[in-house]
Design an enzyme around this catalytic site. Sequence first.
Site, short mmCIF file in Angstrom:
data_model
loop_
_atom_site.label_atom_id
_atom_site.label_comp_id
_atom_site.label_asym_id
_atom_site.label_seq_id
_atom_site.Cartn_x
_atom_site.Cartn_y
_atom_site.Cartn_z
N GLY A 620 0.82 -1.20 0.00
CA GLY A 620 0.00 0.00 0.00
C GLY A 620 0.85 1.25 0.00
O GLY A 620 2.06 1.20 0.19
N GLY A 622 0.66 5.39 1.33
CA GLY A 622 -0.08 6.45 2.03
C GLY A 622 0.60 7.77 1.79
O GLY A 622 1.57 7.86 1.04
N GLY A 623 0.10 8.78 2.45
CA GLY A 623 0.67 10.10 2.30
C GLY A 623 2.13 10.12 2.73
O GLY A 623 2.94 10.92 2.27
N PHE A 624 2.46 9.19 3.56
CA PHE A 624 3.77 9.12 4.15
C PHE A 624 4.78 8.45 3.23
O PHE A 624 5.96 8.77 3.22
CB PHE A 624 3.62 8.30 5.44
CG PHE A 624 4.84 8.24 6.29
CD1 PHE A 624 5.33 9.37 6.91
CD2 PHE A 624 5.48 7.03 6.49
CE1 PHE A 624 6.44 9.30 7.71
CE2 PHE A 624 6.60 6.97 7.30
CZ PHE A 624 7.08 8.10 7.91
N GLY A 625 4.29 7.52 2.43
CA GLY A 625 5.17 6.74 1.56
C GLY A 625 4.61 5.35 1.38
O GLY A 625 3.42 5.13 1.59
N VAL A 627 4.18 1.19 1.95
CA VAL A 627 4.12 0.23 3.04
C VAL A 627 4.46 -1.15 2.49
O VAL A 627 3.95 -1.55 1.45
CB VAL A 627 2.70 0.20 3.67
CG1 VAL A 627 2.70 -0.69 4.90
CG2 VAL A 627 2.25 1.60 4.02
N LYS A 641 6.37 0.82 7.17
CA LYS A 641 5.92 2.03 6.51
C LYS A 641 7.12 2.93 6.30
O LYS A 641 7.69 3.45 7.26
CB LYS A 641 4.90 2.68 7.44
CG LYS A 641 4.10 3.79 6.89
CD LYS A 641 2.97 4.09 7.87
CE LYS A 641 2.34 5.42 7.59
NZ LYS A 641 1.37 5.77 8.63
N ASP A 736 -8.15 12.00 11.12
CA ASP A 736 -8.30 11.40 9.79
C ASP A 736 -9.01 10.06 9.90
O ASP A 736 -8.52 9.03 9.43
CB ASP A 736 -6.92 11.25 9.13
CG ASP A 736 -7.04 11.13 7.61
OD1 ASP A 736 -8.14 11.38 7.06
OD2 ASP A 736 -6.04 10.75 6.97
#
Length: 928
Positions: A620, A622-625, A627, A641, A736
Amino acid sequence: MPLRKMLDGCSCLVILVLGIAITGVNSQLDSLGFISIDCGLPANSTSVDDDTKLTYVSDDQFIDTGVNYKIASKYASTGNGPEQYGTLRSFPNGKRNCYTLRSLSAGSKYLVRAKFMFGNYDNLYKPPTFDLYLGLNYWYTVNLNSPDDARFAEIITLATSDYLQVCLVNKDLGTPFISVLELRPLETTLYRDVNSTQSLVHLFRRNIGASDQLVRYPNDPYDRFWRNYTLDTWSSISTNSIVQPDPDYATPSIVMQTAATTSSTNQSLDISWTGDNESVEFLIILHIGEIQDIPRTDYREFNILSQNPLFSHVFAPSNLTSGWARYMDTGRTAYYTSLKATSKSTLPPILNAIELYVITPATGIPTYIADIIAIDAIKENYKMTIGWNGDPCVPIDYAWTGLGCTIYSNVPRITHLNLSSAGLTGELISSFGNLTALVSLDLSGNDLSGVLGTYLDQLVALTYLDITGNKNISSMLPPGLQKKQQDGTLTFKSKLGDFTQQSKKKKAAVVIIAVVGAVVLLLLAVAIILVFCLRKRPDNQIYIPKPNENTGSSPLRNSNAGSFAYNPAANGFHGNNAGKNYTNISKPRGSGEGMLNFENRQFTYNDLNKITNSFQDNIGTGGFGSVYAGLLENGTQVAVKMRSHTSSQGVKEFLAEAQNLTRVHHKNLVSLLGYSMDGDCMALVYEYMPEGTLQDKLRDNGRSLTWKQRLRVAWESAQGLEYLHKSCNPPLIHRDVKTNNILLNSNLDAKIADFGLSRAFNNANSHVSTAVVGTLGYLDPEYSQSCQLSRKSDVYGFGVVLLEIITGKPPIIAGPEGGHLAKWVSQKLPKGDIESIVDPRMHGQYDINSVWKVTELARKCTEHSSVQRPTMSVVVAELKESLDLEISTEGNPYNYSRNDNFMSDVSQNGIFEMDYMDGMTAPGPTAK
Ligand SMILES: *[C@@H]1O[C@H](CO)[C@@H](O)[C@H](O)[C@H]1NC(C)=O
Ligand SMILES: *[C@@H]1O[C@H](CO)[C@@H](O)[C@H](O)[C@H]1NC(C)=O
Ligand SMILES: *[C@@H]1O[C@H](CO)[C@@H](O)[C@H](O)[C@H]1NC(C)=O
Ligand SMILES: *[C@@H]1O[C@H](CO)[C@@H](O)[C@H](O)[C@H]1NC(C)=O
Ligand SMILES: *[C@@H]1O[C@H](CO)[C@@H](O)[C@H](O)[C@H]1NC(C)=O
Ligand SMILES: *[C@@H]1O[C@H](CO)[C@@H](O)[C@H](O)[C@H]1NC(C)=O
């Protein structure tokens, strides 16, 4: 009664080979297809039952645990029941002990009966209470009141494989024991209510109007017990003519030949019983046939009335032919059935026999069969005497010592095997290679010899192998495992040196973990992260806290309980190696290496590379990077993550999340297992949630979640949020909340993820002014306008989540009729048409009241004005209510009280009582 006499005589230790030795080694069945076991008889001996002439064999070949006893001679001579009560087998060791009845046919139906008479065999005058399971499924609670209290439990079931297991489970209320065990095959056409997912647990079976106390084999070829019953207000009638049996229950003619009627057509024939729990579902079968030679001018016809509104039946019995009426009833604690003549009838109602059962689920899923075969072969080969019996993995509470299991697509697999110091001798056998899901195998501290065969190459998931301390084994790995070791995906320990030394080291490490308390942790969390930033540690300084020591609330230690069905085997094995408490999952390094004992593990980039197999499995983004899925060396699955360089989420958010996570520990919040701050590399390592996000589950067109599953997910994630709002200090706002941030483990337990945006706020002023962040569709409209963030913003997001759970639709619906989900729902609802909004993938399988309730709740949560929205605590309470409602209407079988009160009591007023045993002085039925 030869056996009883012998026991009377009491001096004779040389008991008896009364009958012939057991027949062929291949089959456990006698010539009738029966299994009749007189528990506690010496191996290979048998006894013959006086009445049935059936041969009862010793239980020696059916079980390998337990101790044989004779009951006290006082009770052996009371004539309280059959000969087989003289001996019993008792189980002082182990939580669960199981008999295995083999040689059966999968798909066939069987009647299984277990009998118990305590007889003060242990001279303690304290009859025990314990549970009986058929395989994985709860069957009955044996609750004996006095030494001569004799009981039986009976179940009709469908075998799904070629054996059945009868398990006695210790409830810490006395030592379980068993006196007699019987298995009888039934035609598969009988008892249509029995199938692979439900069994019938016997409550009573009565032969009405009979003078014989008990009809069983040979009069009933299936050896059902039919006990006599009548009331003074009834008139008994009988015939000598044969009554034709019916094909559905094959009620024996001798049972049908007697019956009861009432004295006039005005008088109904009533039967009542009680259940102590409303969720118990009863099956009632009435057997009715005309046995009076009635004149042509007369006519018999009656109504069968019950409280079940769906069941009411007019019955006109046929001359000398068995008929039946059957119905189910539930939802009350007191029941009756009433037979009342119709106005046409000139004769009163008639009843020949009645059966009453509790419908019991048989839905437990056993361990993967190839794993069972392999582990049985291992048990057999090494003559393991550590009480391994019953299913290896399930129920998880009774899983075998030293085994860890993981559920893959609903089927439990053996993934961890700790046979450390289990006294294994000789060569390894190829069955180890058949445990194909194995992740960790610990064979240390044994006396194994020979080589590690190529069969071990079948263990493709293996990440940990320990053969330390086996002096005569070659430490050469087979090619496949060698390759894994070179890849770094296998940790192989083969040092032949002193084994005890290592155990000591481990203990030291544990002490250190315990000393480092949570307080220190909280204070130092940030500081430590920063220190680590500046310090690059050598690769080998990896520290894994021992997961088995459940002394604290570290997320790592707790993570074993939730998504991962793992049997910690913390107490090691019983028997020869007692005391060597060698953990089977992770091997902490010594603690004298100057490292910080931070609760969460720190990883280097190289560690992460190894764990994720070079970042191969991207699960996956996410906004973070991105996973990635990974495996720790102990086999724990993790999600890594990684912060990408282009991430919109900066170092600040990263630190925020790490910081938040280290101080929140809740079963409905995703646990952080470790982190990395290695140069540019920033990463968080979480427990792995194999079932992915709630969003994916709701959008998935394949298997959809049931309403109950959805409710449970909602309730659990609500608890996670409630915890953030209420129990964290200072409280946290998630900011969120969305279905994409609710993750599910293999058990479908829900956990809230992604705390990157969470914001701590001071309780005193309940608003926090901040830049608007969040996800479109879930954003609190009030917050968007005012930038005043409060807990109620999370409530709004959660309301949208609830609406998605109900409708299966995304928060923003595309198309001309689209718009926000909350608006769409409120447009549809006034028409009272709840079905039009409910996710069609639930196929109408839900309690409509429960859906209404949740919809109302969701609407309150999504109110525009935040003051009108409920708090998360209210949401949790309301969801719990809906869940309870759903469970009660589906009659959750596991919920009913496990004592046998509902099977009891008093026969006054025609209320039936629990079946007492052969010859028992049961309270006799009395007239109204
Ligand atoms: C029971 O019979 C089996 C097979 O004949 C034999 O191997 C075993 O030793 C016998 N056990 C006893 C206690 O006699
Ligand atoms: C067993 O019977 C019950 C009740 O009729 C039914 O709901 C269930 O689906 C059946 N199970 C199977 C496997 O047929
Ligand atoms: C059952 O039969 C026994 C023996 O024939 C008799 O003593 C007893 O009263 C009967 N019980 C009922 C309920 O009819
Ligand atoms: C049955 O009840 C009816 C009306 O209540 C009455 O007229 C009749 O005499 C009763 N019959 C008997 C046999 O008691
Ligand atoms: C019932 O069947 C028996 C045997 O067939 C017969 O003798 C008898 O007359 C029948 N009774 C009635 C009421 O039909
Ligand atoms: C291992 O599994 C294979 C395939 O299922 C089977 O043929 C073999 O007998 C098994 N071997 C052992 C030792 O269990």
